[in-house]
Design a protein around this motif. Structure first.
Motif, PDB file in Angstrom:
ATOM      1  N   ASP A  29       0.754  -1.139   0.064  1.00 61.24           N
ATOM      2  CA  ASP A  29       0.014  -0.052  -0.152  1.00 61.24           C
ATOM      3  C   ASP A  29       0.925   1.316  -0.020  1.00 61.24           C
ATOM      4  OD1 ASP A  29      -0.685   0.794   3.504  1.00 61.24           O
ATOM      5  OD2 ASP A  29       0.739  -0.358   2.589  1.00 61.24           O
ATOM      6  N   THR A  31       0.514   4.932   1.413  1.00 63.22           N
ATOM      7  CA  THR A  31      -0.562   6.042   2.095  1.00 63.22           C
ATOM      8  C   THR A  31       0.011   7.300   2.189  1.00 63.22           C
ATOM      9  OG1 THR A  31      -0.998   3.934   3.532  1.00 63.22           O
ATOM     10  CG2 THR A  31      -1.517   6.259   4.415  1.00 63.22           C
ATOM     11  N   THR A  32      -0.842   8.304   2.115  1.00 67.02           N
ATOM     12  CA  THR A  32      -0.245   9.697   2.003  1.00 67.02           C
ATOM     13  C   THR A  32      -1.291  10.524   3.061  1.00 67.02           C
ATOM     14  OG1 THR A  32      -1.702  10.410   0.197  1.00 67.02           O
ATOM     15  CG2 THR A  32       0.384   9.495  -0.243  1.00 67.02           C
ATOM     16  N   ASN A  45       2.152  18.568  -1.578  1.00 67.20           N
ATOM     17  CA  ASN A  45       1.123  17.888  -1.952  1.00 67.20           C
ATOM     18  C   ASN A  45       1.508  16.715  -2.047  1.00 67.20           C
ATOM     19  OD1 ASN A  45      -0.815  16.897  -3.316  1.00 67.20           O
ATOM     20  ND2 ASN A  45      -0.457  17.922  -5.334  1.00 67.20           N
ATOM     21  N   PRO A  47      -0.343  13.719  -1.383  1.00 68.66           N
ATOM     22  CA  PRO A  47      -1.374  12.932  -2.475  1.00 68.66           C
ATOM     23  C   PRO A  47      -1.007  12.880  -3.891  1.00 68.66           C
ATOM     24  CG  PRO A  47      -2.783  14.249  -0.905  1.00 68.66           C
ATOM     25  CD  PRO A  47      -1.360  14.672  -0.681  1.00 68.66           C
ATOM     26  N   GLY A  48      -0.527  14.051  -4.342  1.00 65.73           N
ATOM     27  CA  GLY A  48       0.148  13.982  -5.884  1.00 65.73           C
ATOM     28  C   GLY A  48       1.435  13.205  -5.706  1.00 65.73           C
ATOM     29  N   GLY A  50       2.037  10.700  -3.823  1.00 58.02           N
ATOM     30  CA  GLY A  50       1.792   9.152  -3.895  1.00 58.02           C
ATOM     31  C   GLY A  50       0.942   8.799  -5.017  1.00 58.02           C
ATOM     32  N   ALA A  51       0.493   9.527  -5.833  1.00 60.55           N
ATOM     33  CA  ALA A  51      -0.046   9.029  -7.382  1.00 60.55           C
ATOM     34  C   ALA A  51       1.165   8.839  -7.980  1.00 60.55           C
ATOM     35  CB  ALA A  51      -1.179  10.113  -7.626  1.00 60.55           C
ATOM     36  N   LEU A  52       2.017   9.843  -8.074  1.00 60.13           N
ATOM     37  CA  LEU A  52       3.066   9.502  -8.860  1.00 60.13           C
ATOM     38  C   LEU A  52       4.019   8.278  -8.463  1.00 60.13           C
ATOM     39  CD1 LEU A  52       4.506  13.109  -9.035  1.00 60.13           C
ATOM     40  CD2 LEU A  52       3.685  11.834 -11.001  1.00 60.13           C
ATOM     41  N   THR A  54       2.711   5.651  -7.084  1.00 61.83           N
ATOM     42  CA  THR A  54       1.807   4.376  -7.687  1.00 61.83           C
ATOM     43  C   THR A  54       1.951   4.304  -9.020  1.00 61.83           C
ATOM     44  OG1 THR A  54       0.190   4.894  -5.792  1.00 61.83           O
ATOM     45  CG2 THR A  54      -0.517   3.470  -7.801  1.00 61.83           C
ATOM     46  N   GLU A  55       1.904   5.201  -9.905  1.00 61.29           N
ATOM     47  CA  GLU A  55       2.320   5.332 -11.338  1.00 61.29           C
ATOM     48  C   GLU A  55       3.561   4.676 -11.771  1.00 61.29           C
ATOM     49  OE1 GLU A  55       2.694   8.532 -15.047  1.00 61.29           O
ATOM     50  OE2 GLU A  55       1.571   9.269 -13.269  1.00 61.29           O
ATOM     51  N   ASN A  58       3.696   1.004 -11.202  1.00 61.56           N
ATOM     52  CA  ASN A  58       2.763   0.362 -12.228  1.00 61.56           C
ATOM     53  C   ASN A  58       3.422   0.462 -13.659  1.00 61.56           C
ATOM     54  OD1 ASN A  58       0.595  -0.436 -10.677  1.00 61.56           O
ATOM     55  ND2 ASN A  58      -0.468   1.592 -10.769  1.00 61.56           N
TER      56      ASN A  58
END
Length: 83
Positions: A29, A31-32, A45, A47-48, A50-52, A54-55, A58
């Protein structure tokens, strides 16, 4: 057939079935904290980021040795470390 060939065939089959995402890579996982979007203490930022992350996981297939265990990523937007 060598073990390396068998592993590469298994990875190709997982990729074809779209089962090679971050959980398959060993990342359990990411988590942010809310970061500067909603927290008055936040300075980044998170959450930003965290999204990067995750990307990135992937897109970049990682093969981790079993002894590594699951990876937990925590991203905090300030020194408090709420995540």
């Amino acid at each position: 057939m060598t073990l390396a060939t068998q592993i590469m065939q298994a990875i190709a089959a997982l990729r074809a079935a779209k089962l090679n995402g971050i959980k398959a890579a060993g990342v359990v996982d990411i988590t942010t904290c809310p970061g500067s979007l909603t927290c008055r203490l936040g300075i980044t930022n998170s959450p930003g980021l965290g999204a990067l992350i995750t990307e990135w996981f992937n897109k970049n297939e990682m093969i981790l040795p079993p002894e590594t265990g699951p990876i937990h990523v925590r991203v905090s937007g300030c020194p408090n470390g709420c995540s």
